[in-house]
Design an enzyme around this catalytic site. Structure first.
Site, PDB file in Angstrom:
ATOM      1  N   ASP A 150       0.856  -1.184   0.000  1.00 23.55           N
ATOM      2  CA  ASP A 150       0.000   0.000   0.000  1.00 23.55           C
ATOM      3  C   ASP A 150       0.903   1.249   0.000  1.00 23.55           C
ATOM      4  OD1 ASP A 150      -2.385   1.620   0.491  1.00 23.55           O
ATOM      5  OD2 ASP A 150      -1.605   1.835   2.526  1.00 23.55           O
ATOM      6  N   ASP A 191      -0.183   5.029   0.910  1.00 25.87           N
ATOM      7  CA  ASP A 191      -0.393   6.032   1.957  1.00 25.87           C
ATOM      8  C   ASP A 191      -0.357   5.419   3.348  1.00 25.87           C
ATOM      9  OD1 ASP A 191      -1.011   8.592   0.414  1.00 25.87           O
ATOM     10  OD2 ASP A 191      -2.342   7.138  -0.536  1.00 25.87           O
ATOM     11  N   THR A 198      -2.904   0.132  -4.194  1.00 24.23           N
ATOM     12  CA  THR A 198      -3.379   1.386  -3.625  1.00 24.23           C
ATOM     13  C   THR A 198      -4.804   1.708  -4.056  1.00 24.23           C
ATOM     14  OG1 THR A 198      -2.915   3.772  -3.518  1.00 24.23           O
ATOM     15  CG2 THR A 198      -2.354   2.656  -5.568  1.00 24.23           C
ATOM     16  N   GLY A 199      -5.460   2.525  -3.259  1.00 32.18           N
ATOM     17  CA  GLY A 199      -6.749   3.058  -3.657  1.00 32.18           C
ATOM     18  C   GLY A 199      -6.613   4.229  -4.603  1.00 32.18           C
ATOM     19  N   ASP A 206      -2.076  -0.787   5.958  1.00 32.18           N
ATOM     20  CA  ASP A 206      -2.382  -0.148   7.247  1.00 32.18           C
ATOM     21  C   ASP A 206      -3.863   0.046   7.508  1.00 32.18           C
ATOM     22  OD1 ASP A 206      -3.068   3.144   6.943  1.00 32.18           O
ATOM     23  OD2 ASP A 206      -2.262   2.122   5.194  1.00 32.18           O
ATOM     24  N   ASN A 248      -9.139  -1.221   3.974  1.00 32.59           N
ATOM     25  CA  ASN A 248      -9.195  -1.576   2.554  1.00 32.59           C
ATOM     26  C   ASN A 248      -8.045  -2.500   2.142  1.00 32.59           C
ATOM     27  OD1 ASN A 248      -7.391   0.707   2.878  1.00 32.59           O
ATOM     28  ND2 ASN A 248      -7.366   0.894   0.663  1.00 32.59           N
TER      29      ASN A 248
END
Length: 267
Positions: free
Chosen positions: A8, A10, A42-43, A214, A217
């Site tokens: 991920d 962020d 990642t989103g 973290d 999601n």
């Protein structure tokens, strides 16, 4: 031996100053030098994520939009793509209009909203992305999108999430990437689905994969991976289901995990 690591961005790969530290960069390079595929999950939109991927020297497919889009960095070929069902898109726009909610959509990898406001400005400042305004909601709702994003108070989002799940049914996946971000994707638009696809694409068993994250999601990919790693700053629910909890994003937690499980250095 682990062959594929999905990380991920962020609050995981980057620290609170939005940087990949030299120490973490070196660990990534050492893993790649050993033949391990290191990718992002990642989103973020592809346009935002690819800038970070190129900055740290990646040249493999990356997982974006929570898993709704897997795309090559080298030739930008789309390998995996899932759009929010159009019926659900229209229902979300209608719901957000009725309840005066800030909604963002992504069309051809560009971020659109129906009006400019502080939520939009703060979000795009955080992700360093451009945005476009289209007041005509019907136009926005008519375009296929890999992700819809509602930004609001965390408690209020927790309140409306079950209502949206009931309204939209089983064809969508709804998750939180951050306390004030509620994200809506296709039901197969998860980081877990995308990680399974990528492992199969490279011919690896899931037992050969590591996922590091973290937020909630990330839970699908941590559960799918051979080794699920939660950051030291992860939400408690993610730490509970993880196989291992590493240091925080401000303590080079990604580096610590790579050192331990890939490079097998003494801790």
């Amino acid at each position: 031996m682990y062959k594929l690591i999905a990380i991920d961005i962020d609050d995981t790969l980057i620290n609170d100053s939005k940087e990949v530290t030299p120490a973490t960069q070196q660990a990534l390079e050492q893993a790649i030098a050993r033949g391990v595929i290191v990718t992002l999950a990642t989103g973020r939109a592809y346009a935002s994520a690819q800038a970070i991927a190129r900055q740290i020297g990646m040249n493999v497919p990356i997982i974006t939009y929570q898993g709704s889009l897997v795309k090559n960095l080298l030739d930008e070929k789309v390998l995996y793509e899932r759009y929010v069902p159009m019926g659900a898109v229209r229902k979300v726009f209608d719901y957000c209009m009725q309840h005066h909610l800030h909604l963002q959509t992504y069309i051809d990898d560009k971020l659109f909203a129906r009006e400019e406001n502080q939520k939009l400005i703060d979000y795009t400042t955080l992700n360093r992305t451009e945005y476009y305004i289209e007041p005509d909601v019907a136009k926005l709702a008519a375009h296929p999108t890999p992700k819809l994003l509602i930004i609001d108070d965390p408690d209020y989002l927790d309140e409306i999430a079950p209502r949206l799940r009931e309204l939209l049914g089983e064809d969508v996946h709804i998750t939180k990437s951050k306390p004030n971000f509620l994200e809506i994707m296709h039901r197969e638009g998860t980081k877990g689905h995308a990680l399974k696809f990528l492992a199969a694409h490279f011919g690896y068993d899931m037992s050969q994969t590591i996922a590091i994250g973290d937020s909630w999601n990330d839970h699908e990919m941590l559960e799918a991976a051979g080794l699920g790693v939660a950051m030291g700053n992860a939400i408690p629910a993610l730490k509970e289901l993880a196989d291992y909890v590493t240091l925080s994003n401000n303590e080079d937690g990604v580096k610590a995990a790579i050192d331990k499980f890939v490079l097998q250095l003494e801790q």
